[in-house]
Design an enzyme around this catalytic site. Structure first.
Site, PDB file in Angstrom:
ATOM      1  N   GLY A 248      -9.693  11.570  -4.460  1.00  0.00           N
ATOM      2  CA  GLY A 248      -8.593  12.288  -5.098  1.00  0.00           C
ATOM      3  C   GLY A 248      -7.814  13.193  -4.169  1.00  0.00           C
ATOM      4  O   GLY A 248      -6.962  13.972  -4.614  1.00  0.00           O
ATOM      5  N   GLU A 290     -14.885   9.601  -1.167  1.00  0.00           N
ATOM      6  CA  GLU A 290     -14.223   8.319  -1.390  1.00  0.00           C
ATOM      7  C   GLU A 290     -12.700   8.411  -1.252  1.00  0.00           C
ATOM      8  O   GLU A 290     -11.969   8.267  -2.226  1.00  0.00           O
ATOM      9  CB  GLU A 290     -14.568   7.805  -2.797  1.00  0.00           C
ATOM     10  CG  GLU A 290     -16.054   7.652  -3.045  1.00  0.00           C
ATOM     11  CD  GLU A 290     -16.398   7.521  -4.520  1.00  0.00           C
ATOM     12  OE1 GLU A 290     -17.542   7.204  -4.833  1.00  0.00           O
ATOM     13  OE2 GLU A 290     -15.490   7.757  -5.380  1.00  0.00           O
ATOM     14  N   GLY A 292      -9.042   7.180  -0.748  1.00  0.00           N
ATOM     15  CA  GLY A 292      -8.325   5.912  -0.851  1.00  0.00           C
ATOM     16  C   GLY A 292      -6.858   6.143  -0.557  1.00  0.00           C
ATOM     17  O   GLY A 292      -6.352   5.791   0.506  1.00  0.00           O
ATOM     18  N   TYR A 334       4.097   5.896 -14.502  1.00  0.00           N
ATOM     19  CA  TYR A 334       3.910   7.332 -14.710  1.00  0.00           C
ATOM     20  C   TYR A 334       4.877   8.194 -13.914  1.00  0.00           C
ATOM     21  O   TYR A 334       4.529   9.250 -13.398  1.00  0.00           O
ATOM     22  CB  TYR A 334       2.462   7.789 -14.464  1.00  0.00           C
ATOM     23  CG  TYR A 334       1.719   7.133 -13.341  1.00  0.00           C
ATOM     24  CD1 TYR A 334       0.676   6.264 -13.614  1.00  0.00           C
ATOM     25  CD2 TYR A 334       2.027   7.394 -12.014  1.00  0.00           C
ATOM     26  CE1 TYR A 334      -0.044   5.665 -12.593  1.00  0.00           C
ATOM     27  CE2 TYR A 334       1.314   6.809 -10.993  1.00  0.00           C
ATOM     28  CZ  TYR A 334       0.267   5.938 -11.297  1.00  0.00           C
ATOM     29  OH  TYR A 334      -0.433   5.338 -10.284  1.00  0.00           O
ATOM     30  N   CYS A 361      14.273  -7.285 -15.320  1.00  0.00           N
ATOM     31  CA  CYS A 361      15.071  -7.186 -16.538  1.00  0.00           C
ATOM     32  C   CYS A 361      14.450  -6.150 -17.478  1.00  0.00           C
ATOM     33  O   CYS A 361      13.980  -6.465 -18.568  1.00  0.00           O
ATOM     34  CB  CYS A 361      15.154  -8.551 -17.214  1.00  0.00           C
ATOM     35  SG  CYS A 361      16.400  -8.629 -18.502  1.00  0.00           S
ATOM     36  N   TYR A 390      -1.650   1.890  -4.272  1.00  0.00           N
ATOM     37  CA  TYR A 390      -1.372   1.435  -5.642  1.00  0.00           C
ATOM     38  C   TYR A 390      -0.018   0.767  -5.796  1.00  0.00           C
ATOM     39  O   TYR A 390       0.483   0.637  -6.911  1.00  0.00           O
ATOM     40  CB  TYR A 390      -1.523   2.606  -6.632  1.00  0.00           C
ATOM     41  CG  TYR A 390      -2.857   3.291  -6.490  1.00  0.00           C
ATOM     42  CD1 TYR A 390      -4.028   2.667  -6.901  1.00  0.00           C
ATOM     43  CD2 TYR A 390      -2.949   4.550  -5.894  1.00  0.00           C
ATOM     44  CE1 TYR A 390      -5.257   3.274  -6.736  1.00  0.00           C
ATOM     45  CE2 TYR A 390      -4.178   5.173  -5.725  1.00  0.00           C
ATOM     46  CZ  TYR A 390      -5.327   4.522  -6.149  1.00  0.00           C
ATOM     47  OH  TYR A 390      -6.541   5.131  -5.971  1.00  0.00           O
TER      48      TYR A 390
END
Length: 442
Positions: A248, A290, A292, A334, A361, A390
């Protein structure tokens, strides 16, 4: 303009990454094209790892491959001595195809299938991060059937949720992930795992959120976990040998984002863990983290070719590119925000404010609202920064648009690591429908 890693504006006025002109990349590989700065990814990985090494703390820094998984990316993580998190059979298959050492693979996920768990056991992965009682039961049965011992971390919900600057002490209790720390579920899971003949309990896993800019949330989670460890030591005679504090760690997407360097996150975590270890007079656990997004996020830049535009007098100007929500779903999903420049005219001042539209579209297919740019023309190359995490992982074929190519750049050389999908690729799983003929009875 905020340039990252090896990115510069060269003497042609072009954006250059890893010693390679992005205009040349667009010509050679086409657009949309995701370009990864390998030197920056290596720098980030080493910053996390070396902080543990300098403080002589046993640790594993596991690349969270959900951020971007490909054989080349897994190769790079292996070169840098990282461990690897996977969250599906597909990510595990990719890691094994890349010949990543299975003993350094950690398998996450709240609903691992029996087939996925079998796959992990047969491959001899380092551990499963168990998420619920059902998974513990299945793992025990599968391990027993295979005659193997399976190592397990228990994912817990510590009651701390962190997103950027917002820290909540209760929100994460209501989560689809992990054993609840406050209701006694973790103690029950510890008992089940320790009493299992084929499961080996390594320790505890916690993940509190994403895009975190401070250490406060991590330190709150450590405090909460060690309150529990103190209780477990007394009541269960159990102290975890591994403490996984998740990922995170934030990156800078736009002006105003202010993440810490990797070294500061790690140092603060180490200091807090050490203080509790000394207070309780217990053995220092091995610390796992972790990262990422913080490895690949701002190392990725997506190149697009500009096409049409639409001016609504007194309202706004739309400038369309040849990609969009098919290669970067985050803005539509988001409302993620990005910065961008014209890669082929990077030294020119902004003349107007435009909004960057994708080609899907969907009215929601907007990549960037209100972006200052030089007057953009059809054929110009737009470089959108910080698309490394992502983006490709969430890429899709909406409107039957092929997914983009991916290149790694380093030391003046470019290497294609993911081919652009073709139209044939789009239909290769399709099966024609054949209408059944009716047999008439006479």
């Amino acid at each position: 303009m905020y340039l990252r890693g090896t990115s510069i504006i060269n003497n042609k006025g072009h954006l250059e990454i890893g010693g390679v002109d992005t205009v040349d990349l667009a010509k050679e590989f086409g657009t949309p094209l995701i370009v990864y700065d390998v030197a920056l990814m290596r720098e980030r990985a080493r910053a996390f790892k070396e902080t543990f090494e300098k403080q002589n703390v046993r640790a594993q820094v596991a690349y969270a491959s959900k951020a971007f998984s490909s054989i080349a990316m897994i190769n790079l993580a292996d070169e840098e001595g990282m461990s690897l998190d996977v969250v599906s059979g597909g990510e595990l298959y990719t890691a094994l195809a890349a010949n990543f050492p299975p003993e350094r693979i950690h398998f996450h996920g709240n609903n691992k299938s029996i087939e996925e768990m079998k796959m992990g056991i047969e491959a001899g992965i380092g551990c499963f991060v168990a998420d619920n009682f059902y998974e513990l039961e299945v793992l025990q049965n599968l391990a027993e059937d295979s005659g193997k011992t399976v190592s397990v971390l228990l994912r817990i919900s510590p009651g701390v949720e962190a997103h950027t600057h917002d820290y909540i002490m209760t929100g994460q209790v209501d989560s689809k992930f992990g054993f609840d720390l406050k209701s006694g579920q973790v103690e029950k899971a510890i008992e089940i795992t320790r009493n299992s003949s084929n499961l080996h309990l390594l320790g505890i896993h916690s993940h509190i959120g994403s895009q975190i800019f401070e250490t406060t949330g991590f330190l709150m989670a450590v405090d909460t976990i060690f309150e529990a460890i103190e209780r477990w030591a007394s009541e269960l005679n159990y102290v975890p040998s591994v403490l996984n504090l998740g990922g995170g760690f934030g990156i800078r997407y736009i002006e105003g984002d202010d993440p810490l360097p990797p070294e500061e996150y790690v140092s603060a975590i180490i200091d807090k863990v050490k203080s509790h270890v000394e207070r309780l007079d217990i053995e220092m656990p091995e610390i796992w983290i972790e990262p990422g997004r913080s490895i690949v996020g701002d190392a990725g830049t997506t190149l697009y070719t500009i096409g049409s535009n639409k001016v609504i007098p007194g309202v706004r100007k739309y400038v369309a590119v040849d990609g969009g929500m098919g290669d970067n779903l985050r803005p539509a999903l988001y409302q993620a925000k990005y910065e961008a420049i014209l890669a082929n005219r990077a030294d020119e001042p902004a003349e107007e404010t435009v909004s960057i539209a994708g080609k899907c579209c969907e009215s929601g297919d907007m990549l960037i609202w209100d972006l200052p740019l030089p007057k953009a023309n059809p054929g110009d190359i737009l470089a959108v920064f910080c698309t490394g995490a992502y983006g490709y992982s969430m890429a899709n074929n909406y409107n039957r648009i092929p997914r983009p190519a991916v290149v790694f750049v380093e030391d003046g050389e470019a290497q294609l690591v993911v081919k652009r999908e073709s139209y044939d690729d789009l239909i290769h799983l399709d099966i024609p429908y054949k209408k059944k003929t009716k047999v008439e009875l006479i």
